[in-house]
Write an enzyme that holds these catalytic residues in place. Sequence first.
Site, PDB file in Angstrom:
ATOM      1  N   TYR A   1       0.820  -1.215   0.000  1.00 32.58           N
ATOM      2  CA  TYR A   1       0.000   0.000   0.000  1.00 32.58           C
ATOM      3  C   TYR A   1       0.855   1.266   0.000  1.00 32.58           C
ATOM      4  O   TYR A   1       0.362   2.346  -0.327  1.00 32.58           O
ATOM      5  CB  TYR A   1      -0.944   0.024   1.212  1.00 32.58           C
ATOM      6  CG  TYR A   1      -2.025  -1.046   1.168  1.00 32.58           C
ATOM      7  CD1 TYR A   1      -2.254  -1.784   0.016  1.00 32.58           C
ATOM      8  CD2 TYR A   1      -2.811  -1.302   2.275  1.00 32.58           C
ATOM      9  CE1 TYR A   1      -3.229  -2.772  -0.022  1.00 32.58           C
ATOM     10  CE2 TYR A   1      -3.797  -2.283   2.245  1.00 32.58           C
ATOM     11  CZ  TYR A   1      -3.994  -3.018   1.089  1.00 32.58           C
ATOM     12  OH  TYR A   1      -4.963  -3.989   1.050  1.00 32.58           O
TER      13      TYR A   1
ATOM     14  N   LYS B   1       3.711 -15.430   1.737  1.00 34.51           N
ATOM     15  CA  LYS B   1       3.617 -16.139   0.445  1.00 34.51           C
ATOM     16  C   LYS B   1       5.055 -16.417  -0.001  1.00 34.51           C
ATOM     17  O   LYS B   1       5.483 -16.037  -1.096  1.00 34.51           O
ATOM     18  CB  LYS B   1       2.848 -15.240  -0.545  1.00 34.51           C
ATOM     19  CG  LYS B   1       2.455 -15.892  -1.835  1.00 34.51           C
ATOM     20  CD  LYS B   1       1.360 -16.924  -1.695  1.00 34.51           C
ATOM     21  CE  LYS B   1       1.098 -17.605  -3.033  1.00 34.51           C
ATOM     22  NZ  LYS B   1       0.263 -18.798  -2.913  1.00 34.51           N
TER      23      LYS B   1
ATOM     24  N   ASP C   1      -2.823 -18.182   1.006  1.00 28.95           N
ATOM     25  CA  ASP C   1      -3.976 -18.843   0.390  1.00 28.95           C
ATOM     26  C   ASP C   1      -4.499 -19.957   1.303  1.00 28.95           C
ATOM     27  O   ASP C   1      -5.711 -20.109   1.498  1.00 28.95           O
ATOM     28  CB  ASP C   1      -3.647 -19.378  -1.018  1.00 28.95           C
ATOM     29  CG  ASP C   1      -2.286 -20.049  -1.092  1.00 28.95           C
ATOM     30  OD1 ASP C   1      -1.468 -19.895  -0.158  1.00 28.95           O
ATOM     31  OD2 ASP C   1      -2.020 -20.743  -2.093  1.00 28.95           O
TER      32      ASP C   1
ATOM     33  N   ASP D   1      -5.208  -7.110   5.666  1.00 28.99           N
ATOM     34  CA  ASP D   1      -6.420  -6.367   5.310  1.00 28.99           C
ATOM     35  C   ASP D   1      -7.527  -7.358   4.953  1.00 28.99           C
ATOM     36  O   ASP D   1      -8.666  -7.274   5.444  1.00 28.99           O
ATOM     37  CB  ASP D   1      -6.091  -5.464   4.104  1.00 28.99           C
ATOM     38  CG  ASP D   1      -7.203  -4.486   3.802  1.00 28.99           C
ATOM     39  OD1 ASP D   1      -8.182  -4.440   4.567  1.00 28.99           O
ATOM     40  OD2 ASP D   1      -7.097  -3.761   2.789  1.00 28.99           O
TER      41      ASP D   1
ATOM     42  N   ASP E   1     -10.708  -8.928   7.734  1.00 34.77           N
ATOM     43  CA  ASP E   1     -12.124  -8.718   7.418  1.00 34.77           C
ATOM     44  C   ASP E   1     -12.861 -10.049   7.336  1.00 34.77           C
ATOM     45  O   ASP E   1     -13.998 -10.172   7.809  1.00 34.77           O
ATOM     46  CB  ASP E   1     -12.284  -7.967   6.091  1.00 34.77           C
ATOM     47  CG  ASP E   1     -12.393  -6.465   6.322  1.00 34.77           C
ATOM     48  OD1 ASP E   1     -12.056  -6.019   7.437  1.00 34.77           O
ATOM     49  OD2 ASP E   1     -12.811  -5.749   5.396  1.00 34.77           O
TER      50      ASP E   1
END
Length: 361
Positions: free
Chosen positions: A141, A191, A223, A247, A251
């Site tokens: 980000y 990852k 994943d 993020d 959620d």
Amino acid sequence: MPRKIVVLPGDGIGPEIVEQAVRVLDAVNEQYKLDISTQTFAFGGASYDQSGEPLTEETLKACRDADAILLGSIGGPQYDKAPRDKRPERGLLRLRSELELFSNLRPAMLFSELADASSLKPELVAGLDIMILRELTGGIYFGGPRGIETRDGKQVGFNTMVYSEDEIRRIAKSGFEIAMQRDRRLCSVDKANVLEVSELWREVVIDTAQHYPEVELSHMYVDNAAMQLVREPKQFDVIVTSNLFGDILSDAAAMLTGSIGMLPSASLDINGKGMYEPVHGSAPDIAGTGKANPLATILSLSMLLRYTLNESVAADQIEAAVASVIANGVRCPDIASGSANEQIVNTVQMGDAVMTALQDT
Ligand code: NAD
């Protein structure tokens, strides 16, 4: 040393829910002689209305000088037409960045009695209690180069996922510290099979683990973590991960619980100083109606006591009081299931119920 808490009620339902959390704070402050003093400031839209700024220099200074901040919520449709840099959200982003709150704690917990609210089978989520730690100020980000440009006559969009060793080390440290205050299991999500930035992430997390021999460290690809969160969420204690992965996972984890009015959160700096707030927003649709559920804010207060002030006994007592209120069937409308055993209450009555339960626990 007296401890200072800055209280920022904010907008919409913010003042209504914060009022109930402050009653609880006053009660435990007195009971345990915590030597906490509070100071309240307008923030967000309320501050913009008063002074033309969503975050004044006076409020910022008080927040810098405080040990912790308890925030309600900010924003509302009446500020949509305010100049962009004066909108309530800008005040919040500035406060987070000025205080260098890089570590975002999002617990996902579900009292057994509310398990029917989840989209998963009740037995998978009843009693769920996991903590997701998301790095908040780095990663893709914020990384550069970034942009959209034309290459060989075609548009190309690109971002950069970048983490320095120091950035990884401080969030890893934060993860181990939090795990030490819970079940001492930390799962680092990355990852590393594809991304070099994740390879470094994993290396630094393993290196940091040397200082926390009591914590059981595991690693999971993002994943797989997404799958495991919906397959068997109770396997986790604390998850630590980067900004982008956190993020999305936080959620997803929050929604496992199905009740936004129950979820607290925190953002911490390197010294454990933090800002504590409910996950939800200012709910302008129900502001002033007495329907706002104050429990997410009351649970944010218990996180504040646990993670910044190291007052785990008082924090345990607040959480036990909330659990007993829920077990007794007391419900704000957002967590009511329609069952005959429930007693539907308003915001103040929910505060009353927690205060009564505090005396009994
Ligand atoms: P919201 O979380 O405020 O509301 C979503 C829905 O959940 C609404 O139906 C609301 O009534 C309900 N709800 C939320 N909190 C509740 C509670 N404690 N008790 C009962 N019901 C509750 O999200 P939104 O409607 O998308 O946003 C409203 C405003 O809040 C916007 O201005 C947004 O920018 C702001 N916002 C602020 C924060 C923050 O302060 N950190 C976070 C998210 C959104």
